[in-house]
Design a protein around this motif. Structure first.
Motif, PDB file in Angstrom:
ATOM      1  N   LYS A 135       6.828  -3.715  -5.192  1.00 46.47           N
ATOM      2  CA  LYS A 135       5.610  -4.247  -4.573  1.00 46.47           C
ATOM      3  C   LYS A 135       4.463  -3.875  -5.514  1.00 46.47           C
ATOM      4  N   VAL A 136       3.753  -4.881  -6.020  1.00 46.03           N
ATOM      5  CA  VAL A 136       2.753  -4.683  -7.064  1.00 46.03           C
ATOM      6  C   VAL A 136       1.340  -4.814  -6.488  1.00 46.03           C
ATOM      7  N   TYR A 137       0.489  -3.836  -6.822  1.00 43.16           N
ATOM      8  CA  TYR A 137      -0.897  -3.810  -6.361  1.00 43.16           C
ATOM      9  C   TYR A 137      -1.844  -3.852  -7.553  1.00 43.16           C
ATOM     10  N   SER A 138      -3.012  -4.474  -7.333  1.00 40.54           N
ATOM     11  CA  SER A 138      -3.995  -4.613  -8.405  1.00 40.54           C
ATOM     12  C   SER A 138      -5.404  -4.720  -7.835  1.00 40.54           C
ATOM     13  N   PRO A 139      -6.388  -4.218  -8.591  1.00 40.67           N
ATOM     14  CA  PRO A 139      -7.779  -4.498  -8.209  1.00 40.67           C
ATOM     15  C   PRO A 139      -8.044  -5.994  -8.273  1.00 40.67           C
ATOM     16  N   GLY A 140      -9.114  -6.415  -7.638  1.00 44.94           N
ATOM     17  CA  GLY A 140      -9.475  -7.825  -7.616  1.00 44.94           C
ATOM     18  C   GLY A 140      -9.769  -8.387  -8.997  1.00 44.94           C
TER      19      GLY A 140
ATOM     20  N   GLY B 186     -14.095  -5.353 -13.502  1.00 43.67           N
ATOM     21  CA  GLY B 186     -13.928  -4.960 -14.904  1.00 43.67           C
ATOM     22  C   GLY B 186     -12.630  -4.202 -15.110  1.00 43.67           C
ATOM     23  N   THR B 187     -12.189  -3.482 -14.086  1.00 40.06           N
ATOM     24  CA  THR B 187     -10.916  -2.757 -14.165  1.00 40.06           C
ATOM     25  C   THR B 187      -9.769  -3.750 -14.373  1.00 40.06           C
ATOM     26  N   PHE B 188      -9.763  -4.825 -13.596  1.00 42.20           N
ATOM     27  CA  PHE B 188      -8.733  -5.847 -13.742  1.00 42.20           C
ATOM     28  C   PHE B 188      -8.810  -6.489 -15.126  1.00 42.20           C
ATOM     29  N   ASP B 189     -10.025  -6.847 -15.551  1.00 41.56           N
ATOM     30  CA  ASP B 189     -10.197  -7.493 -16.863  1.00 41.56           C
ATOM     31  C   ASP B 189      -9.655  -6.625 -17.984  1.00 41.56           C
ATOM     32  N   TYR B 190      -9.974  -5.337 -17.959  1.00 42.11           N
ATOM     33  CA  TYR B 190      -9.511  -4.436 -19.017  1.00 42.11           C
ATOM     34  C   TYR B 190      -7.985  -4.313 -18.983  1.00 42.11           C
ATOM     35  N   PHE B 191      -7.427  -4.145 -17.792  1.00 39.23           N
ATOM     36  CA  PHE B 191      -5.975  -4.037 -17.643  1.00 39.23           C
ATOM     37  C   PHE B 191      -5.282  -5.292 -18.172  1.00 39.23           C
ATOM     38  N   LYS B 192      -5.778  -6.435 -17.777  1.00 40.26           N
ATOM     39  CA  LYS B 192      -5.186  -7.704 -18.205  1.00 40.26           C
ATOM     40  C   LYS B 192      -5.230  -7.832 -19.730  1.00 40.26           C
TER      41      LYS B 192
ATOM     42  N   SER C 257       1.874 -13.822  -9.832  1.00 40.98           N
ATOM     43  CA  SER C 257       1.138 -14.364  -8.690  1.00 40.98           C
ATOM     44  C   SER C 257       1.390 -13.620  -7.383  1.00 40.98           C
ATOM     45  N   ASP C 258       2.428 -12.798  -7.317  1.00 37.16           N
ATOM     46  CA  ASP C 258       2.758 -12.124  -6.054  1.00 37.16           C
ATOM     47  C   ASP C 258       2.142 -10.724  -5.944  1.00 37.16           C
ATOM     48  N   VAL C 259       1.093 -10.471  -6.697  1.00 35.01           N
ATOM     49  CA  VAL C 259       0.414  -9.176  -6.662  1.00 35.01           C
ATOM     50  C   VAL C 259      -0.468  -9.096  -5.417  1.00 35.01           C
ATOM     51  N   SER C 260      -0.458  -7.946  -4.748  1.00 31.77           N
ATOM     52  CA  SER C 260      -1.386  -7.688  -3.648  1.00 31.77           C
ATOM     53  C   SER C 260      -2.690  -7.212  -4.268  1.00 31.77           C
ATOM     54  N   VAL C 261      -3.749  -7.977  -4.057  1.00 36.96           N
ATOM     55  CA  VAL C 261      -5.032  -7.736  -4.711  1.00 36.96           C
ATOM     56  C   VAL C 261      -6.058  -7.289  -3.685  1.00 36.96           C
ATOM     57  N   SER C 262      -6.895  -6.320  -4.080  1.00 36.49           N
ATOM     58  CA  SER C 262      -8.002  -5.907  -3.221  1.00 36.49           C
ATOM     59  C   SER C 262      -9.168  -5.438  -4.081  1.00 36.49           C
ATOM     60  N   GLU C 263     -10.364  -5.759  -3.627  1.00 34.10           N
ATOM     61  CA  GLU C 263     -11.578  -5.262  -4.288  1.00 34.10           C
ATOM     62  C   GLU C 263     -11.834  -3.809  -3.889  1.00 34.10           C
ATOM     63  N   ASP C 264     -11.157  -3.331  -2.857  1.00 31.91           N
ATOM     64  CA  ASP C 264     -11.338  -1.972  -2.349  1.00 31.91           C
ATOM     65  C   ASP C 264     -10.186  -1.100  -2.851  1.00 31.91           C
ATOM     66  N   ASP C 265     -10.501  -0.161  -3.746  1.00 27.77           N
ATOM     67  CA  ASP C 265      -9.456   0.701  -4.314  1.00 27.77           C
ATOM     68  C   ASP C 265      -8.772   1.558  -3.256  1.00 27.77           C
ATOM     69  N   ASN C 266      -9.458   1.855  -2.164  1.00 28.57           N
ATOM     70  CA  ASN C 266      -8.819   2.613  -1.088  1.00 28.57           C
ATOM     71  C   ASN C 266      -7.675   1.825  -0.454  1.00 28.57           C
ATOM     72  N   VAL C 267      -7.798   0.512  -0.405  1.00 29.92           N
ATOM     73  CA  VAL C 267      -6.725  -0.346   0.096  1.00 29.92           C
ATOM     74  C   VAL C 267      -5.521  -0.254  -0.858  1.00 29.92           C
TER      75      VAL C 267
ATOM     76  N   PHE D 222      -2.556   0.158  -9.903  1.00 32.16           N
ATOM     77  CA  PHE D 222      -3.468   0.799 -10.849  1.00 32.16           C
ATOM     78  C   PHE D 222      -4.892   0.695 -10.349  1.00 32.16           C
ATOM     79  N   PHE D 223      -5.702   1.648 -10.775  1.00 32.86           N
ATOM     80  CA  PHE D 223      -7.123   1.681 -10.475  1.00 32.86           C
ATOM     81  C   PHE D 223      -7.753   2.729 -11.371  1.00 32.86           C
ATOM     82  N   GLY D 224      -9.069   2.857 -11.292  1.00 33.12           N
ATOM     83  CA  GLY D 224      -9.774   3.839 -12.109  1.00 33.12           C
ATOM     84  C   GLY D 224      -9.374   5.258 -11.747  1.00 33.12           C
TER      85      GLY D 224
END
Length: 191
Positions: free
Chosen positions: A59-64, A68-74, A86-96, A110-112
């Protein structure tokens, strides 16, 4: 068309994390991270990453995608023109994201580093092998850049013409003088 001043103010890192109950994965190569997150990586289970690991769906999670975190990772993993699966669970809230990884033994995200440092009891950071052996994220490895390629400097950009204004110049001086104190308070790493 604007001239600007680039001011480095702190270091950050993208911390790759898994659930603490994940006992098989303690480190990944950058290529393995790319395979997990890439649309063309073909990874569906942990066994697809390493044949010795369980045949359990990841199960893959990623920032929105607007962060900038997503952009740098990508950029570091699949490149600016690459595609994230495409099956990544995305959230703008790192706590999620933290809660998602914490709640699923087979999750990765991943997150900061600030969110990792705040949630060490809920998620497990992976060491990353950027070509020189696995390196764990820590204040020292972020600051010296050895947690590569996921360490990065953070900047403030100031319009050069605006910097000539006394109020802006005073704010910049205040910001630079106090940056190391403030970055520690928000979980970044001082220069």
């Amino acid at each position: 068309g604007f001239e600007y001043i680039e001011l480095p103010v702190a270091f950050d890192c993208l911390t790759i994390v898994v659930n603490p109950k994940n006992t098989w994965c303690t480190s990944l190569t950058v290529e393995q991270v790319k395979k997990i997150y890439s649309a063309s990586g073909g990874v569906k289970s942990w066994k697809d990453v390493n044949p010795a690991w369980p045949d359990k769906a990841i199960k893959v999670y990623s920032p929105g995608t607007d962060s900038g975190t997503f952009d740098y990772f990508k950029e570091v993993t699949v490149g600016k023109d690459g595609k994230i699966r495409s099956d990544v669970s995305v959230s703008e809230d790192d706590n999620v994201l933290v809660r998602g990884v914490e709640g699923d033994k087979n999750a990765i995200g991943f997150f900061g580093c600030a969110y990792y440092f705040e949630n060490k009891d809920k998620v497990k950071a992976l060491s990353i092998d950027g070509g020189k052996g696995p390196i764990a994220p820590s204040l020292a490895t972020i600051e010296d850049g050895s947690y590569a390629p996921f360490s990065r400097p953070l900047f403030v950009y100031v319009n050069k013409k605006s910097a000539e204004r006394p109020a802006v110049a005073a704010f910049i001086a205040y910001y630079i003088k106090n940056a190391s104190k403030f970055v520690n308070e928000v979980g970044y790493v001082k220069l």
